[in-house]
Design an enzyme around this catalytic site. Structure first.
Site, mmCIF file in Angstrom:
data_model
loop_
_atom_site.group_PDB
_atom_site.id
_atom_site.type_symbol
_atom_site.label_atom_id
_atom_site.label_comp_id
_atom_site.label_asym_id
_atom_site.label_seq_id
_atom_site.Cartn_x
_atom_site.Cartn_y
_atom_site.Cartn_z
ATOM 1 N N ARG A 14 46.065 37.103 39.930
ATOM 2 C CA ARG A 14 44.890 37.165 40.221
ATOM 3 C C ARG A 14 44.018 38.516 39.519
ATOM 4 O O ARG A 14 44.736 39.321 39.350
ATOM 5 C CB ARG A 14 44.687 37.515 41.859
ATOM 6 C CG ARG A 14 43.517 37.580 42.607
ATOM 7 C CD ARG A 14 43.653 38.177 43.923
ATOM 8 N NE ARG A 14 42.090 38.026 44.562
ATOM 9 C CZ ARG A 14 41.178 39.119 44.578
ATOM 10 N NH1 ARG A 14 41.369 40.128 43.672
ATOM 11 N NH2 ARG A 14 40.052 38.819 45.022
ATOM 12 N N GLU B 124 34.794 31.805 46.231
ATOM 13 C CA GLU B 124 35.901 30.809 46.291
ATOM 14 C C GLU B 124 35.451 29.400 46.257
ATOM 15 O O GLU B 124 34.451 29.155 47.004
ATOM 16 C CB GLU B 124 36.718 31.305 47.396
ATOM 17 C CG GLU B 124 37.615 32.573 47.430
ATOM 18 C CD GLU B 124 38.237 32.889 48.574
ATOM 19 O OE1 GLU B 124 38.333 32.016 49.432
ATOM 20 O OE2 GLU B 124 38.894 33.876 48.804
ATOM 21 N N ARG C 115 50.677 36.200 44.823
ATOM 22 C CA ARG C 115 50.035 36.199 43.466
ATOM 23 C C ARG C 115 50.406 37.514 42.943
ATOM 24 O O ARG C 115 50.706 38.675 43.716
ATOM 25 C CB ARG C 115 48.614 35.927 43.415
ATOM 26 C CG ARG C 115 48.381 34.506 44.064
ATOM 27 C CD ARG C 115 46.778 34.376 44.156
ATOM 28 N NE ARG C 115 46.257 35.260 45.252
ATOM 29 C CZ ARG C 115 44.936 35.366 45.439
ATOM 30 N NH1 ARG C 115 44.228 34.188 45.246
ATOM 31 N NH2 ARG C 115 44.631 36.115 46.392
#
Length: 303
Positions: free
Chosen positions: A180, A188, A228
């Site tokens: 990320r 998004e 992430r």
């Protein structure tokens, strides 16, 4: 043998010839001690007697003497093992070989070991190390997946037959790092029943065009709650391949993402630190307008 009186003349002649032959034929095994050659009766050419072949003669068996049995315990006890190990002819090659093996193992673990997924990244990487690889997919406007290629082309990636980056989804499963972008909060796409946010398609398209199938370097900071790794990502593009660009900063300049204004759990690495906006209602100096606003984009986190 005396011949009878009735024997014919031819028989008498044959008998005389046999007697002459017996006189001229030498006896087998008889040798002349004075000379090794004899004269022929009818010619002057000497007849040389061949040497006697003794290869076929059977020699009497020799009695072999076996050495006494070796006492291993006694030999081990009397051997100076400490002196042998301290001998420079043994000590120096051993030290060189051991040091070379340990050095190669350390280089492999530190620089050439491939990291398959984000959860496999050691905490020693955070804020200290970077990850180099090729982008295989872009999932949203601010995150993507990277196939780690430690060492790059110098380590044989993408030109050696056994160092190819997979392209099929089955081959990439559980083999890519989910990254990320640090410091930005792009809109998004629709997921988990939530509708798409404004400009999410534009941000996703821009990031896909900018990063997909390109080699990037990510400076990792931490892992988030979704598994992430948050990182500042740099990429080199034509026509200036020697200049690396901060991907998050380029999204801000393009007006496709606002600065992440979360109060906790935010990392601003690289050039994004000097361009962070203060929280709404706070005091601070805004960054230049060209850094955060664009046509149809965001400014200061407002959408």
């Amino acid at each position: 043998m005396p011949w009878l009186f009735w024997s014919s003349g031819s028989q008498r002649q044959m008998s005389s010839n046999e007697n002459n032959t017996d006189k001229t034929t030498p006896i087998v095994g008889e040798t002349n001690s004075s000379s090794s050659s004899t004269q022929c009766a009818n010619c002057s050419t000497p007849i040389t007697t061949p040497p006697t072949d003794t290869s076929n003669q059977v020699n009497p068996p020799h009695q072999t003497h076996r050495p006494p049995a070796l006492d291993w315990n006694a030999s081990l006890a009397t051997r100076d093992w400490a002196g042998d190990f301290k001998d420079p002819r043994n000590l120096i090659p051993t030290l060189l070989l051991t040091s070379g093996i340990l050095f190669c193992v350390r280089i492999h673990r530190k620089y050439l070991r491939r990291i398959p997924v984000a959860t496999s990244i050691s905490p020693t990487y955070f804020h200290k190390r970077s990850i180099f690889g090729r982008v295989t997919s872009v999932g949203d406007g601010d995150n993507f997946r990277l196939f780690h290629t430690p060492g790059g082309r110098l380590a044989g990636w993408e030109w050696l037959p056994f160092r190819k980056v997979p392209t099929a989804k089955k081959e990439l499963k559980d083999r890519t790092i989910h990254i990320r972008l640090a410091g930005v909060d792009a809109p998004e796409l629709p997921h988990f029943g939530r509708p798409a946010q404004p400009y999410s398609d534009a941000a996703h398209t821009w990031l896909t065009t900018y990063l997909l199938n390109r080699r990037v370097r990510a400076y990792v900071y931490r892992q988030d709650q979704y598994g992430r790794v948050v990182a500042t990502v740099y990429v080199r593009r034509w026509p200036f391949p020697f200049i690396r660009r901060d991907v998050g900063l380029q999204m801000l300049r393009a007006g496709l993402a606002p600065v992440n204004e979360a109060k906790t759990g935010v990392d601003f690495g690289g050039e994004g630190t000097g361009r962070r906006l203060p929280p709404r209602g706070g005091k601070g100096e805004e960054p230049p307008e060209g850094d955060l606003e664009g046509e149809g984009g965001f400014r200061g986190g407002e959408s």
